[in-house]
Design an enzyme around this catalytic site. Structure first.
Site, mmCIF file in Angstrom:
data_model
loop_
_atom_site.group_PDB
_atom_site.id
_atom_site.type_symbol
_atom_site.label_atom_id
_atom_site.label_comp_id
_atom_site.label_asym_id
_atom_site.label_seq_id
_atom_site.Cartn_x
_atom_site.Cartn_y
_atom_site.Cartn_z
ATOM 1 N N CYS A 210 0.898 -1.131 0.003
ATOM 2 C CA CYS A 210 0.030 0.032 0.082
ATOM 3 C C CYS A 210 0.795 1.294 -0.119
ATOM 4 O O CYS A 210 1.035 2.009 1.081
ATOM 5 C CB CYS A 210 -0.804 -0.024 1.258
ATOM 6 S SG CYS A 210 -1.783 -1.667 1.610
ATOM 7 N N GLY A 215 6.403 7.347 0.648
ATOM 8 C CA GLY A 215 7.368 7.837 1.652
ATOM 9 C C GLY A 215 8.006 6.730 2.553
ATOM 10 O O GLY A 215 9.309 6.778 2.613
ATOM 11 N N LYS A 216 7.322 5.608 2.917
ATOM 12 C CA LYS A 216 8.112 4.389 3.037
ATOM 13 C C LYS A 216 8.684 3.726 2.119
ATOM 14 O O LYS A 216 9.620 3.107 2.269
ATOM 15 C CB LYS A 216 7.050 3.542 3.690
ATOM 16 C CG LYS A 216 6.348 4.175 5.138
ATOM 17 C CD LYS A 216 5.284 3.474 5.918
ATOM 18 C CE LYS A 216 4.681 4.278 7.080
ATOM 19 N NZ LYS A 216 3.912 5.109 6.435
ATOM 20 N N ASP A 282 1.552 -1.305 4.871
ATOM 21 C CA ASP A 282 0.986 0.004 5.765
ATOM 22 C C ASP A 282 -0.313 0.119 5.475
ATOM 23 O O ASP A 282 -0.806 1.000 4.238
ATOM 24 C CB ASP A 282 2.016 0.861 5.184
ATOM 25 C CG ASP A 282 1.570 2.239 6.041
ATOM 26 O OD1 ASP A 282 0.942 2.296 7.069
ATOM 27 O OD2 ASP A 282 2.231 3.168 5.360
ATOM 28 N N CYS A 335 -1.512 3.470 11.259
ATOM 29 C CA CYS A 335 -1.207 4.434 12.007
ATOM 30 C C CYS A 335 -2.418 4.844 12.759
ATOM 31 O O CYS A 335 -3.204 5.703 12.757
ATOM 32 C CB CYS A 335 -1.006 6.174 11.086
ATOM 33 S SG CYS A 335 -2.167 6.056 9.826
#
Length: 394
Positions: A210, A215-216, A282, A335
């Protein structure tokens, strides 16, 4: 703008934000930008003052207020001087009426309290509503933490991530040479720790299931030393498209982007079945761990939406498990500080997939939370994150 005019502008904006949260529309930041784009008479000080008042009112109201006026009247209980602005002056709020609705000060919607992870207490809830700092990740492909600190003298090292820097909220990092050169990337320290928990290394085949805007993915590429195969997939074309210029600026060359068709993802990833050394999920989630950045998310979440998110998370985990090679690893993160999206979801996967062996995530910080670890602003100084890791048995 007069002080009363600023108060009325905040009321109007809050009315828009409340309606948008109810209807699943644009986020508060977007609505504020649109509002002032059509009101050129508002100077920079006016815009800043109105924005700050709006966000103070949002942070104070865990439950969605009935109106923007009720939200500002609630904020006036903490800032009594605001009441004097309800004087009926031109461009200001109309005078107060007896028995007007006033928003109550709460930290979270009532229905969410018993869904929080058992580790979450009042200090955690309070910290989730404080203003977040600006965290950066140093791109190891471009330089070291020491070099980044020398370039950004206002920055300090983060406590947990070895590649993290912290700056005051509002610092214009994108105007710096360090950012333009790809030496640093904006990323919360918790997200940096998640990438480290994957233990991705040079030469591996890694899937960021995902990936979003990447960013990751970028953090994983740096952990891999820009060597190996890194597949970044998502069902959102717009988010994936934002990754390309970021990859170029960071000097990353190993990423393969895949746009997936919703509900047909398995077919698009079939060549990776049983082949990945690491799969990161994620997953889309409630965002309860990011309230300090997006406090109006509390007004958007409903029990029905949480049900849909939990079902999607379970489906993504089952899909990801098929991609992991024997001896490879699956890492799950959200998150979120809700038990259903964190420890409960991880425990359910372990029950469905006996071939997956739970392992402690390789990371600093966090507290044990079922099969994983929970990061929170109060305990770790990061956004709220749940992270779990499994090894596929041989």
């Amino acid at each position: 703008m007069t002080p009363a005019g600023r108060a009325q502008a905040a009321i109007e904006l809050l009315d828009e934000i409340i309606a948008s949260s109810r209807e699943g529309g644009a986020a508060a930041d977007t609505l504020i930008a649109r509002y002032f784009k059509t009101r050129r008479y508002a100077g920079s000080k006016d815009r800043r003052a109105v924005r700050e008042l709006v966000y103070r009112a949002i942070r104070r109201s865990g439950e969605r207020p009935t109106t923007g006026r009720a939200a500002i009247l609630g904020e006036a209980e903490d800032e009594p001087d605001l009441l004097a602005l309800f004087d009926g002056s031109p461009h200001g709020p109309s005078p107060l009426l007896p028995g007007e609705d006033v928003s109550l000060a709460t930290r979270a919607p009532r229905w969410l309290h018993d869904r929080l992870d058992p580790l979450i207490d009042e200090s955690d809830l309070a910290a989730l509503l404080e203003r977040a700092p600006l965290d950066l990740r140093v791109n190891a492909l471009k330089g070291t933490q020491e070099e980044a600190l020398a370039a950004l003298t206002e920055a300090v090292p983060t406590c947990l991530s070895p590649m993290g820097l912290r700056l005051p909220d509002g610092f214009q990092v994108e105007a710096t040479d360090a950012w333009r050169a790809g030496l640093v990337e904006i990323q919360d320290e918790g997200s940096q720790l998640l990438a480290i928990a994957c233990d991705a290394r040079a030469g591996m085949t890694v899937v960021d299931l995902c990936a979003g805007a990447g960013g990751k993915t970028m953090a994983l590429a740096a952990e891999m030393g820009n060597s190996g195969r890194l597949i970044a997939s998502d069902t959102d074309r717009t988010r994936l498209s934002r990754m390309t210029p970021r990859l170029e600026r960071a000097g990353i060359a190993i990423v393969e982007m895949r746009l997936l068709d919703p509900n047909r993802e398995i077919a698009a990833l079939s060549d990776l079945n049983g082949a990945a050394d690491v799969v990161l999920v994620d997953a889309p989630c409630s965002g309860t761990g990011t309230w300090r950045r997006n406090p109006e998310l509390r007004w958007r979440l409903t029990p029905e939406r949480l049900d849909r998110l939990a079902a999607l998370q379970a489906r993504l985990l089952d899909m990801a498990a098929e991609l992991v090679r024997p001896g490879g690893h699956l890492v799950y993160a959200v998150c979120s500080v809700l038990a259903r999206e964190g420890r409960d979801q991880a425990e359910a996967l372990g029950e469905r997939r006996s071939a997956l062996v739970s392992e402690a995530p390789v990371m600093n910080g966090g507290r044990p939370a079922g099969p994983g670890r929970l990061l929170t602003p109060a305990h770790d100084g990061t956004d709220g994150f749940f992270v779990a890791r499994w090894r596929a048995s041989c």
